[in-house]
Design an enzyme around this catalytic site. Sequence first.
Site, PDB file in Angstrom:
ATOM      1  N   LYS A 241       0.690  -1.281   0.141  1.00  0.00           N
ATOM      2  CA  LYS A 241       0.149   0.316   0.128  1.00  0.00           C
ATOM      3  C   LYS A 241       1.018   1.355  -0.120  1.00  0.00           C
ATOM      4  CE  LYS A 241      -3.821   2.295   3.167  1.00  0.00           C
ATOM      5  NZ  LYS A 241      -4.744   1.749   4.345  1.00  0.00           N
TER       6      LYS A 241
ATOM      7  N   GLY B 239      -5.355  -2.114   5.090  1.00  0.00           N
ATOM      8  CA  GLY B 239      -4.053  -3.249   4.761  1.00  0.00           C
ATOM      9  C   GLY B 239      -4.387  -4.608   5.565  1.00  0.00           C
TER      10      GLY B 239
ATOM     11  N   LYS C 257       9.002  -1.063  14.311  1.00  0.00           N
ATOM     12  CA  LYS C 257      10.109  -0.416  13.280  1.00  0.00           C
ATOM     13  C   LYS C 257      10.826   0.918  13.138  1.00  0.00           C
ATOM     14  CE  LYS C 257       5.696  -1.485  10.692  1.00  0.00           C
ATOM     15  NZ  LYS C 257       4.657  -0.599  10.024  1.00  0.00           N
TER      16      LYS C 257
HETATM   17  C1  G6Q Z   1      -2.676  -4.273   9.048  1.00  0.00           C
HETATM   18  C2  G6Q Z   1      -1.849  -3.122   8.361  1.00  0.00           C
HETATM   19  C3  G6Q Z   1       0.110  -4.270   8.894  1.00  0.00           C
HETATM   20  C4  G6Q Z   1       0.007  -3.807   6.743  1.00  0.00           C
HETATM   21  C5  G6Q Z   1       1.286  -4.138   6.314  1.00  0.00           C
HETATM   22  C6  G6Q Z   1       1.661  -4.180   5.164  1.00  0.00           C
HETATM   23  O1  G6Q Z   1      -3.673  -3.751   8.175  1.00  0.00           O
HETATM   24  O2  G6Q Z   1      -1.389  -1.936   7.933  1.00  0.00           O
HETATM   25  O3  G6Q Z   1      -0.587  -5.297   7.967  1.00  0.00           O
HETATM   26  O4  G6Q Z   1      -0.998  -4.239   5.808  1.00  0.00           O
HETATM   27  O5  G6Q Z   1       2.316  -3.454   7.132  1.00  0.00           O
HETATM   28  O6  G6Q Z   1       2.139  -2.520   4.868  1.00  0.00           O
HETATM   29  P1  G6Q Z   1       2.437  -2.024   2.895  1.00  0.00           P
HETATM   30  O7  G6Q Z   1       1.446  -2.864   2.170  1.00  0.00           O
HETATM   31  O8  G6Q Z   1       1.971  -0.399   3.251  1.00  0.00           O
HETATM   32  O9  G6Q Z   1       3.199  -2.575   2.433  1.00  0.00           O
END
Ligand code: G6Q
Length: 544
Positions: free
Chosen positions: A210, A272, A509
């Site tokens: 994302k 996500g 992180k």
């Molecule tokens: C889900 C979270 C998390 C996210 C990952 C990947 O709700 O936000 O699990 O999906 O950290 O993030 P990106 O898609 O931005 O790489």
Amino acid sequence: MAAAATPLLQRPAWKALEAHYAKAKDTHLRQLFADDPSRGQRFTDEAVGLFLDYSKNRITEDTLRLLLQLAEESGLRQRIDAMFRGDKINITENRAVLHVALRAPKGEKIVVDGEDVVPAVHAVLDKMSDFSNRVCSGSWKGHTGKRICNVINIGIGGSDLGPVMAYEALKHYSQRDMTFRFVSNVDGTDFAEAVRDLDAAETLFIVSSKTFTTLETMTNAHTARDWSLAALGGDEKAVAKHFVAVSTNTEGVEKFGIDTANMFEFWDWVGGRYSMDSAIGLSTMLAIGPDNFRAMLGGFHQMDEHFRTAPFEKNLPVLMGLLAVWYSDFFGVQTVAVLPYEQYLKRFPAYLQQLTMESNGKHVTLDGSRVNNDTGPIYWGEPGTNGQHSFYQLIHQGTRLIPCDFIGFYKALNPLGRHHDMLMANVFAQTEALAFGKTPEQVKAEGTPDWLVPHRVFGGNRPTNTILADKLTPETLGKLVALYEHSVFTQGAIWNIDSFDQWGVELGKVLAQRIIPELESEEEPKLAHDSSTNNLIGRYRQNK
Ligand code: G6Q
């Protein structure tokens, strides 16, 4: 945004539930079934092809009435309406929560910031379908002219768990002459094992992120780029044929070198862990084809409509969510097991772990004050019958109360002799054993010596839900996932928490970013952590 006005512990239904719990907590399911022989038919619900038997829960009509009253007093109805309307109910990130728009049929209207988002959803779906058709028919070719036989999704968290789960769940419907793999971990082994037997000329990478900034995904994507270019003669042009991106970050995708014509878009109103039916599901679509993917979306939508419109007492996700609250907050239950009796659902519990725990693992309410009750329980599980030969011991005879969801199907996807009847017999046997157990008298009557009797007694009174459906299809998977999504929503609404942010994953992180250069630097770094962390870093540096 509609937030419940009265704090949870002061709502009349909550107080009434406390008093009710004090009276009802020791009532045994044996008693409840003996007192009411029609219980097994009455405490059931069926909607959109899913049947829920919740009669083997430690509830009475009164419990249910009070839980439903709690839902009303908690403003669940208004919260549901707010979500479907596109209100920014993810208040800490100021975002709408519109995974339901991802499966809205063409022609429906859902407005965010003055714009109807449904046409854009369908435009991306059409672009995904076109791409899938080109890859699967072989008209999309790799850099050397070979057709694509291998697809590797690179992503993590919400950009991985949904695609992995859906691929495994729907493998029966997948294009078997193609290989699908998923790389998520920054541990190099994940990438190395995924590509070790593959020809780069036949391999397509989907970089799913994302934000397009996630450490693990970006590291794996760069490694994949190097691996591809090394095998394809170093020509940068190869990237366009072997890499596509799924993201909200056009700039980041361009910077990586992926042609934005090969970028599949989604939006900040898709969380996500709620993104498996956005473009994040591109690997799923490639595996099962656009028609099956759309059938899955249809299943999601049917459950969305059920959740949005059914009265709470007939509403599957509401009932399941309320039961989860009942056990978490009154019985002090810490964990819930999800036990699919369907091998294809082997990754379903892992998927649910993120959905449930990242959503409802929260310690403050919407206004930032500390909760005074327990929130999301720990979800875990394994497919049956395997678990029966390991951890079920603790569920049956341990000291902890673990409510379980059993999921089974009337029909097998691979009917082989007596297998399916045996499998399903175990579903019914386990829920029966968990509810009714075996008394000392029954054990004695079997001729068990006195000293052995306590070891062989089953207390019973262990609550279960049983969910049954016809067979595992893309549509059924959509319904099942949406059932849990909305059950999570229901719980979050009662607890008055933000189920859609995830601040709890940030700190680690940030600290890792600080430590990476300390591990990599040639010169001895000046460490300013606590003495344990300093010592561990020093030890690693000496021994790596
Ligand atoms: C889900 C979270 C998390 C996210 C990952 C990947 O709700 O936000 O699990 O999906 O950290 O993030 P990106 O898609 O931005 O790489």
